[in-house]
Design a protein around this motif. Structure first.
Motif, PDB file in Angstrom:
ATOM      1  N   TYR A  53      29.399  44.845  42.413  1.00 21.64           N
ATOM      2  CA  TYR A  53      30.490  44.798  43.378  1.00 21.64           C
ATOM      3  C   TYR A  53      31.138  43.416  43.427  1.00 21.64           C
ATOM      4  O   TYR A  53      32.345  43.292  43.686  1.00 21.64           O
ATOM      5  N   VAL A  54      30.350  42.380  43.165  1.00 22.83           N
ATOM      6  CA  VAL A  54      30.935  41.047  43.031  1.00 22.83           C
ATOM      7  C   VAL A  54      31.895  41.027  41.843  1.00 22.83           C
ATOM      8  O   VAL A  54      33.001  40.478  41.916  1.00 22.83           O
ATOM      9  N   ALA A  55      31.470  41.641  40.728  1.00 18.02           N
ATOM     10  CA  ALA A  55      32.324  41.692  39.541  1.00 18.02           C
ATOM     11  C   ALA A  55      33.579  42.515  39.802  1.00 18.02           C
ATOM     12  O   ALA A  55      34.678  42.149  39.353  1.00 18.02           O
ATOM     13  N   PHE A  56      33.451  43.634  40.515  1.00 16.44           N
ATOM     14  CA  PHE A  56      34.625  44.439  40.870  1.00 16.44           C
ATOM     15  C   PHE A  56      35.632  43.613  41.678  1.00 16.44           C
ATOM     16  O   PHE A  56      36.848  43.667  41.441  1.00 16.44           O
ATOM     17  N   ALA A  57      35.117  42.847  42.653  1.00 15.06           N
ATOM     18  CA  ALA A  57      35.997  41.999  43.455  1.00 15.06           C
ATOM     19  C   ALA A  57      36.667  40.937  42.576  1.00 15.06           C
ATOM     20  O   ALA A  57      37.847  40.618  42.755  1.00 15.06           O
ATOM     21  N   GLY A  58      35.918  40.398  41.616  1.00 12.07           N
ATOM     22  CA  GLY A  58      36.485  39.411  40.704  1.00 12.07           C
ATOM     23  C   GLY A  58      37.577  39.996  39.835  1.00 12.07           C
ATOM     24  O   GLY A  58      38.592  39.337  39.568  1.00 12.07           O
ATOM     25  N   VAL A  59      37.388  41.242  39.388  1.00 14.40           N
ATOM     26  CA  VAL A  59      38.426  41.904  38.589  1.00 14.40           C
ATOM     27  C   VAL A  59      39.701  42.061  39.416  1.00 14.40           C
ATOM     28  O   VAL A  59      40.808  41.764  38.948  1.00 14.40           O
ATOM     29  N   GLY A  60      39.563  42.532  40.650  1.00 17.80           N
ATOM     30  CA  GLY A  60      40.730  42.701  41.505  1.00 17.80           C
ATOM     31  C   GLY A  60      41.449  41.387  41.771  1.00 17.80           C
ATOM     32  O   GLY A  60      42.686  41.312  41.711  1.00 17.80           O
ATOM     33  N   THR A  61      40.680  40.330  42.041  1.00 18.11           N
ATOM     34  CA  THR A  61      41.278  39.012  42.291  1.00 18.11           C
ATOM     35  C   THR A  61      41.982  38.481  41.049  1.00 18.11           C
ATOM     36  O   THR A  61      43.129  38.021  41.099  1.00 18.11           O
ATOM     37  N   GLY A  62      41.310  38.551  39.905  1.00 11.91           N
ATOM     38  CA  GLY A  62      41.869  38.011  38.674  1.00 11.91           C
ATOM     39  C   GLY A  62      43.126  38.729  38.229  1.00 11.91           C
ATOM     40  O   GLY A  62      44.126  38.093  37.857  1.00 11.91           O
ATOM     41  N   LEU A  63      43.110  40.063  38.276  1.00  7.18           N
ATOM     42  CA  LEU A  63      44.291  40.815  37.864  1.00  7.18           C
ATOM     43  C   LEU A  63      45.453  40.590  38.823  1.00  7.18           C
ATOM     44  O   LEU A  63      46.617  40.522  38.407  1.00  7.18           O
ATOM     45  N   ALA A  64      45.166  40.463  40.112  1.00  6.38           N
ATOM     46  CA  ALA A  64      46.231  40.196  41.084  1.00  6.38           C
ATOM     47  C   ALA A  64      46.889  38.854  40.816  1.00  6.38           C
ATOM     48  O   ALA A  64      48.118  38.721  40.869  1.00  6.38           O
ATOM     49  N   LEU A  65      46.087  37.830  40.524  1.00  4.83           N
ATOM     50  CA  LEU A  65      46.639  36.504  40.262  1.00  4.83           C
ATOM     51  C   LEU A  65      47.361  36.445  38.920  1.00  4.83           C
ATOM     52  O   LEU A  65      48.293  35.662  38.739  1.00  4.83           O
ATOM     53  N   GLY A  66      46.944  37.273  37.970  1.00  4.64           N
ATOM     54  CA  GLY A  66      47.651  37.322  36.700  1.00  4.64           C
ATOM     55  C   GLY A  66      48.967  38.062  36.801  1.00  4.64           C
ATOM     56  O   GLY A  66      49.927  37.743  36.089  1.00  4.64           O
ATOM     57  N   PHE A  67      49.038  39.038  37.708  1.00  5.98           N
ATOM     58  CA  PHE A  67      50.202  39.909  37.777  1.00  5.98           C
ATOM     59  C   PHE A  67      51.227  39.483  38.831  1.00  5.98           C
ATOM     60  O   PHE A  67      52.411  39.292  38.528  1.00  5.98           O
ATOM     61  N   SER A  68      50.796  39.349  40.071  1.00 10.90           N
ATOM     62  CA  SER A  68      51.748  39.136  41.172  1.00 10.90           C
ATOM     63  C   SER A  68      52.576  37.859  41.021  1.00 10.90           C
ATOM     64  O   SER A  68      53.808  37.907  41.110  1.00 10.90           O
TER      65      SER A  68
END
Length: 493
Positions: free
Chosen positions: A394-409
């Motif tokens: 779940y830590v990794a899932f949160a990291g994926v969401g954070t990383g993709l958001a910062l790469g995209f938004s």
């Protein structure tokens, strides 16, 4: 890489700081910006949800309609095919006929097709209505960005684009969650049908509110007089069709010769399209995509990064769905809820990154890609033992969401910050198409890698699926890493 969001042309000397005054009200129309934004983003979310909500309903659809594997593939892919092919055309139609008029037309078509999908009695009917549903989305979605570009400026535009980016990418994970909930609920014994019928009441409400809230089109705008670039439309449609059809059907058909020939034809058609559009612009015509949009500072880098982040997003969701439903045997509901942490974190980061310290802003995009790379690999490592739980997962899932958001938004927001209002349709169509193509490429490439790895192992079960997943997660991490270094290459040049 831009360190701060440019003010754009609306902040030219003498125009004064802050957003432009809201357009004056037309009788019978409520033009308040917050309501306008809520209406268009709600429709955006609904349409994007439909790209993924069907995934977890496919087994139920196949059982009830006695559909073959190829037919089920078309149920899922038909929407994406017409959506991708017609996106830029939809953007240009908005510029020609008026964004309000075209938006409401697309929303009405999407809502009607959703009702028809939910009532379909056979696979052929469902496939046909999915194609129409994708066409409705392609007409409607580009108007969202255009309406934002034309009705918001300065900081207000930046916040609106941040909300747009958050909605755009959370729709993928949210679709998986919503699909699992609706299929498992089996409302009134309707099985898979609510995944389509849920759009009907929402669409009707948005149609009523949209007719009141959206600003009326200015039929005197000079761009309305331009004709649609039909040769460019045909060339682009042929190019995108030749690319998307083998991407969505190639794996199901075991990559036959026609799929490779189609991909080669796509490259030729894209080259012809670019040559024709450049010649048309030099002759003073109105190309489907204005060359100045492609030459806009930072647009090329933004296209690459958006393509990369959405390929990682699409591939990650697809192969993880295959693993947790096929390898781990999760139910549709549990499979859908697995993606909730990623979706929630993505949305929160997408909404708040602009308020983070100014000293962080320069590093947000490369740091996001780097975090996504590490976190995606972490998901593979957390699941490598054939189990489906654990704190680090779940830590990794949160990291994926954070990383993709910062790469995209931030990438999307900064790319559009200085686009002129008259180029809003071109920019919105281009970036919406790139977003969709990135998803398709991610599903095709990483889905093929996952399935081929399973086949090469020659066994089934959770451990075999975990092995295939780990290989895919490392490949996805490598793709995310390219986004982290892309800006460095550009600065050196």
């Amino acid at each position: 890489m831009t360190t701060t969001t440019p003010a754009g042309p609306d902040s030219a000397p003498g125009s004064g700081p802050g957003p432009r005054p809201a357009p004056s009200k037309t009788p019978g129309t409520d033009n308040r910006p917050a309501r306008l934004l809520a209406i268009v983003l709600a429709a955006q979310f609904m349409a994007l949800l439909d790209v993924f909500i069907v995934n977890v309903a496919v087994p139920t659809i196949g059982a009830e309609l006695h559909a073959s594997g190829a037919e089920l593939q078309l149920v899922v892919a038909g929407y994406a095919i017409t959506y991708s092919v017609l996106l830029i055309t939809g953007a240009r139609l908005g510029d020609l006929l008026g964004h309000r008029r075209v938006y409401l037309t697309g929303l009405a078509l999407f809502t009607t097709a959703s009702l028809a999908c939910g009532l379909a009695q056979g696979t052929g009917e469902l496939i046909a209505f999915r194609l129409i549903q994708g066409a409705g989305s392609a007409v409607m979605i580009p108007q969202v960005l255009s309406l934002i570009q034309r009705n918001f400026t300065g900081e207000a535009r930046g916040r609106a684009l941040g909300l747009y980016a958050a909605v755009l990418a959370t729709g993928a994970a949210a679709g998986q969650v919503a699909g699992g909930v609706l299929v498992s609920a089996d409302l009134f014994g309707t099985g898979w049908r609510p995944v389509f019928l849920v759009n009907v009441p929402v669409g009707l409400v948005l149609l009523v509110l949209g007719a009141r809230v959206l600003p009326r089109d200015d039929t005197r705008a000079p761009e309305r007089a331009h004709r649609l670039d039909l040769p460019g439309l045909v060339l682009l449609g042929a190019a995108v069709s030749s690319l998307t059809v083998p991407l969505v059907l190639g794996q199901e058909e075991d990559w036959p010769l026609w799929s490779w020939l189609s991909l080669a034809a796509a490259a030729v058609a894209f080259a012809l399209f670019c040559a024709y559009e450049s010649r048309l612009a030099r002759r003073g015509g109105t190309p489907l995509i204005a060359p100045r949009v492609l030459r806009h500072p930072g647009m090329g880098l933004a296209v690459f990064r958006i393509m990369a982040v959405m390929a990682v997003n699409g591939g990650f969701l697809f192969v993880l769905t295959l693993h947790i439903q096929g390898g781990l045997g999760f139910s549709a509901l549990r499979a859908g809820l697995t993606f909730a942490p990623t979706a929630v974190v993505f949305g929160l980061v997408g909404l708040t990154w602009r308020g983070w310290p100014a000293s962080w802003q320069r590093a947000l995009i490369p740091a996001g890609f780097a975090l996504a790379a590490v976190s995606v690999a972490g998901v593979g490592l957390a699941l490598r033992d054939g189990h489906g739980a654990g704190f680090w997962l779940y830590v990794a899932f949160a990291g994926v969401g954070t990383g993709l958001a910062l790469g995209f938004s931030p990438t999307l927001t900064r790319a559009l910050a200085t686009v002129r209002p008259e180029d809003a349709a071109d920019a919105s169509g281009l970036l919406a198409t790139v977003t969709q193509l990135g998803q398709l490429i991610g599903v095709a490439v990483f889905g093929t890698l996952f399935l081929n790895r399973l086949e090469s192992l020659g066994a089934s079960g959770a451990y075999t699926s975990s092995d295939a997943l780990l290989v895919c997660m490392f490949a996805l991490a490598a793709t995310a890493a390219t986004g982290a270094v892309s800006g460095l290459v550009r600065r050196r040049r």
